[in-house]
Design a protein around this motif. Structure first.
Motif, mmCIF file in Angstrom:
data_model
loop_
_atom_site.group_PDB
_atom_site.id
_atom_site.type_symbol
_atom_site.label_atom_id
_atom_site.label_comp_id
_atom_site.label_asym_id
_atom_site.label_seq_id
_atom_site.Cartn_x
_atom_site.Cartn_y
_atom_site.Cartn_z
ATOM 1 N N SER A 143 0.854 -1.191 0.000
ATOM 2 C CA SER A 143 0.000 0.000 0.000
ATOM 3 C C SER A 143 0.882 1.230 0.000
ATOM 4 O O SER A 143 1.773 1.354 0.847
ATOM 5 C CB SER A 143 -0.881 0.033 1.252
ATOM 6 O OG SER A 143 -1.666 -1.134 1.317
ATOM 7 N N CYS A 144 0.622 2.122 -0.942
ATOM 8 C CA CYS A 144 1.394 3.361 -0.962
ATOM 9 C C CYS A 144 1.123 4.108 0.337
ATOM 10 O O CYS A 144 -0.024 4.373 0.692
ATOM 11 C CB CYS A 144 0.986 4.237 -2.140
ATOM 12 S SG CYS A 144 1.807 3.706 -3.625
ATOM 13 N N GLY A 145 2.195 4.423 1.019
ATOM 14 C CA GLY A 145 2.038 5.044 2.337
ATOM 15 C C GLY A 145 2.061 6.550 2.279
ATOM 16 O O GLY A 145 2.155 7.149 1.211
ATOM 17 N N VAL A 187 -0.389 8.708 -12.743
ATOM 18 C CA VAL A 187 1.042 9.052 -12.740
ATOM 19 C C VAL A 187 1.855 8.067 -11.887
ATOM 20 O O VAL A 187 2.667 7.294 -12.399
ATOM 21 C CB VAL A 187 1.283 10.503 -12.258
ATOM 22 C CG1 VAL A 187 2.773 10.822 -12.256
ATOM 23 C CG2 VAL A 187 0.531 11.501 -13.131
ATOM 24 N N HIS A 188 1.608 8.085 -10.589
ATOM 25 C CA HIS A 188 2.485 7.335 -9.679
ATOM 26 C C HIS A 188 2.494 5.834 -9.997
ATOM 27 O O HIS A 188 3.550 5.235 -10.177
ATOM 28 C CB HIS A 188 2.050 7.612 -8.241
ATOM 29 C CG HIS A 188 2.920 6.994 -7.200
ATOM 30 N ND1 HIS A 188 4.289 7.128 -7.200
ATOM 31 C CD2 HIS A 188 2.620 6.205 -6.134
ATOM 32 C CE1 HIS A 188 4.787 6.467 -6.162
ATOM 33 N NE2 HIS A 188 3.798 5.887 -5.511
ATOM 34 N N HIS A 189 1.341 5.237 -10.089
ATOM 35 C CA HIS A 189 1.302 3.790 -10.334
ATOM 36 C C HIS A 189 1.656 3.440 -11.779
ATOM 37 O O HIS A 189 2.265 2.405 -12.050
ATOM 38 C CB HIS A 189 -0.064 3.218 -9.933
ATOM 39 C CG HIS A 189 -0.259 3.233 -8.441
ATOM 40 N ND1 HIS A 189 -1.477 3.037 -7.836
ATOM 41 C CD2 HIS A 189 0.632 3.437 -7.425
ATOM 42 C CE1 HIS A 189 -1.322 3.110 -6.518
ATOM 43 N NE2 HIS A 189 -0.060 3.361 -6.252
ATOM 44 N N GLU A 233 10.906 5.014 -5.480
ATOM 45 C CA GLU A 233 10.899 4.547 -4.087
ATOM 46 C C GLU A 233 9.973 3.352 -3.942
ATOM 47 O O GLU A 233 10.329 2.321 -3.369
ATOM 48 C CB GLU A 233 10.385 5.660 -3.156
ATOM 49 C CG GLU A 233 11.231 6.910 -3.197
ATOM 50 C CD GLU A 233 10.672 8.047 -2.350
ATOM 51 O OE1 GLU A 233 9.549 7.903 -1.806
ATOM 52 O OE2 GLU A 233 11.366 9.066 -2.226
ATOM 53 N N CYS A 234 8.760 3.504 -4.492
ATOM 54 C CA CYS A 234 7.771 2.435 -4.299
ATOM 55 C C CYS A 234 8.144 1.184 -5.080
ATOM 56 O O CYS A 234 7.935 0.074 -4.602
ATOM 57 C CB CYS A 234 6.372 2.932 -4.659
ATOM 58 S SG CYS A 234 5.677 3.953 -3.335
ATOM 59 N N SER A 235 8.722 1.353 -6.291
ATOM 60 C CA SER A 235 9.153 0.167 -7.044
ATOM 61 C C SER A 235 10.241 -0.576 -6.270
ATOM 62 O O SER A 235 10.189 -1.796 -6.114
ATOM 63 C CB SER A 235 9.709 0.569 -8.410
ATOM 64 O OG SER A 235 8.664 0.870 -9.301
HETATM 65 ZN ZN ZN Z 1 3.681 4.600 -3.947
#
Ligand code: ZN
Ligand code: AMP
Length: 454
Positions: free
Chosen positions: A28-30, A245-247, A220-222
């Motif tokens: 989960s994106c925090g 965008v982000h995902h 960061e998330c990847s």
């Molecule tokens: Zn994220």
């Protein structure tokens, strides 16, 4: 029993098939911990908690990661603007770490109050710089990056599936070429590494093969999701604002680096809105959980409110709506706690309940079933069935809150009730202020006043 989940990638409800039998991995994106999380943000984590509880209810082993973004999230999605953490640290005269630690601890506290199960890992972006550099290196060696004046960028034209999650019309986006996007080759290209310019001014910067700087938010998330859950994992969640965008960028980076599909199910929580629009500083509605508590609501009143609407539908917030949710929730709790326990479970209700929640987290139907159970005069096994349902709702339906109210406060409450009956609202307000000044809050419901420690 099968579980169906709505997958943003396919725009369909799909039967869950996990990478590893009986195990589910969720990322989960925090939060970006530069400020308090508002109740809109918290809706996102209630959604992922309900998802997780449903998987646990279905006897899956769940591995859950929520990251902490403490560097690299800029004020604009177009890779421009200030780093939110740097901005907050300068404004408050603190180090970025002090800012991150403080808002992270407030966030964790909020999650606890909301009965949200803590993740197995809480990785922080600033503690995973090596992994992010490693991933950018991999992308560079495969020819997906280029350098500009201000950083290393991902070349989205090299990834043929770019934009598949959001179904972006890339040609349409490129048509706006006259709009300036700096040195970038294409509007959708995004920063993997930004250079410090000048070096030595930022509070957080690191050396890298490309120069001193800091990572882009998406990398960061990847890096953190793949480190803790593997190159390919089951479910990735976030708010609906992250789709385009982000995902989209996380998919591009991860799939180009590994050459494999990244995530099987992308799930997105719809927004909490205020007066029909996204809550924002200008529109208002940006309450924090503590502010709601100061107004006499409990965290679980808010959790109940969220469960009354599908996570995929926008939910419009107002204090009035929260009040009616609270009334319903108080009534529900009162009824649940007045029942006699006969030690059995009601298999039929539990089965129907499981069917509802397994159908893309249908908490609305699940709550209806609970109300039906309570109204059903012939139904047996109510208490044990409620206990089972509450594994998912997490509303403390059977937990009696014993608060000891001092005599002085009790007598003020009685006087206030009398004043209200006499329609002497001036006196009733004065008495409420006195009650508040003694550290208690009182709210009026159809069942009478409810008193809480404030
Ligand atoms: Zn994220
Ligand atoms: P942020 O701290 O901005 O990275 O946001 C944390 C999480 O909250 C992300 O998953 C966002 O998509 C989500 N979010 C932000 N605003 C809202 C809102 N109004 N309603 C629901 N979720 C939101």
């Amino acid at each position: 029993m099968e579980i169906k989940l709505y997958n943003t990638l396919t725009r369909k409800k799909q039967i869950l098939k996990t990478v590893k039998k009986s195990h589910v991995s969720i990322y989960s994106c925090g939060p970006t911990v530069y400020w308090y999380q508002h109740i809109g943000n918290l809706r996102s984590y209630i959604f992922s908690d309900v998802l997780k509880r449903i998987l646990l209810f279905n006897s899956y082993n769940v591995r859950h990661v929520i990251n902490i973004t403490d560097v690299g999230h800029l004020t604009s999605d177009a890779d421009t603007g200030e780093d939110k953490m740097e901005k907050a640290a300068s404004k408050e005269g603190k180090t970025a770490k002090q800012i991150a630690d403080y808002y992270f601890s407030v966030f964790k506290n909020d999650l606890e109050k909301l009965n949200i199960i803590m993740p197995d890992v809480w990785p922080k972006a600033s503690e995973h710089i090596e992994e992010q550099i490693g991933l950018i290196n991999e992308l560079e060696s495969k020819g997906y990056t280029y350098k500009t004046e201000d950083g290393i960028y991902f070349d989205t034209s090299k990834f043929k599936n770019y934009g598949k999650l959001a179904r972006l019309n890339i040609k349409g986006l490129q048509a706006g070429k006259r709009v300036s996007f700096g040195d970038k080759k294409s509007k959708t290209d995004f920063a993997l590494w930004k250079f410090s310019n000048p070096v030595g001014v930022r509070k957080q910067e690191w050396d890298s093969p490309w120069g001193i700087g800091f990572p882009g938010w998406h990398i960061e998330c990847s890096a953190m999701s793949m480190k803790y859950l593997g190159d390919r994992f089951d479910i990735h969640t976030g708010g609906e604002d992250h789709i385009s965008v982000h995902h989209t960028n996380e998919i591009a980076q991860s799939e180009c680096a590994t050459g494999k599909p990244f995530v099987n199910y992308w799930m997105h929580g719809a927004f909490l809105t205020f007066k029909g629009e996204k809550i924002s500083k200008s529109k208002g509605g940006l309450y924090t959980l503590s502010e709601l508590e100061n107004l006499g609501f409990s965290a679980l009143d808010y959790r109940y409110f969220c469960l009354t609407t599908s996570y995929r539908k926008q939910l419009d917030f107002s204090i009035e709506k929260l009040k009616s949710a609270r009334n319903a929730y108080e009534r529900l709790k009162n009824i649940c706690q007045s029942l006699e326990d006969d030690g059995n479970e009601n298999k039929k209700y539990i089965e129907d309940f499981q069917k509802a929640i397994n159908d893309d987290l249908n908490t609305v139907k699940a709550l209806q079933l609970l109300w039906n159970l309570l109204r059903d005069k012939k139904a047996k096994g109510k208490i044990e069935t409620i206990r089972k349902m509450d594994e998912v709702f997490a509303l403390n339906l059977l937990i009696k809150e014993h608060i000891k109210i001092p005599k002085e406060v009790q007598s003020l409450i009685e006087k206030r009730e009398q004043a209200r009956k006499n329609k002497d609202f001036k006196l009733s307000d004065e008495l409420r202020n006195k009650i508040n000044s003694l550290g208690y809050s009182v709210s009026d419901t159809s069942e009478g006043p409810i008193v809480k420690k404030s």
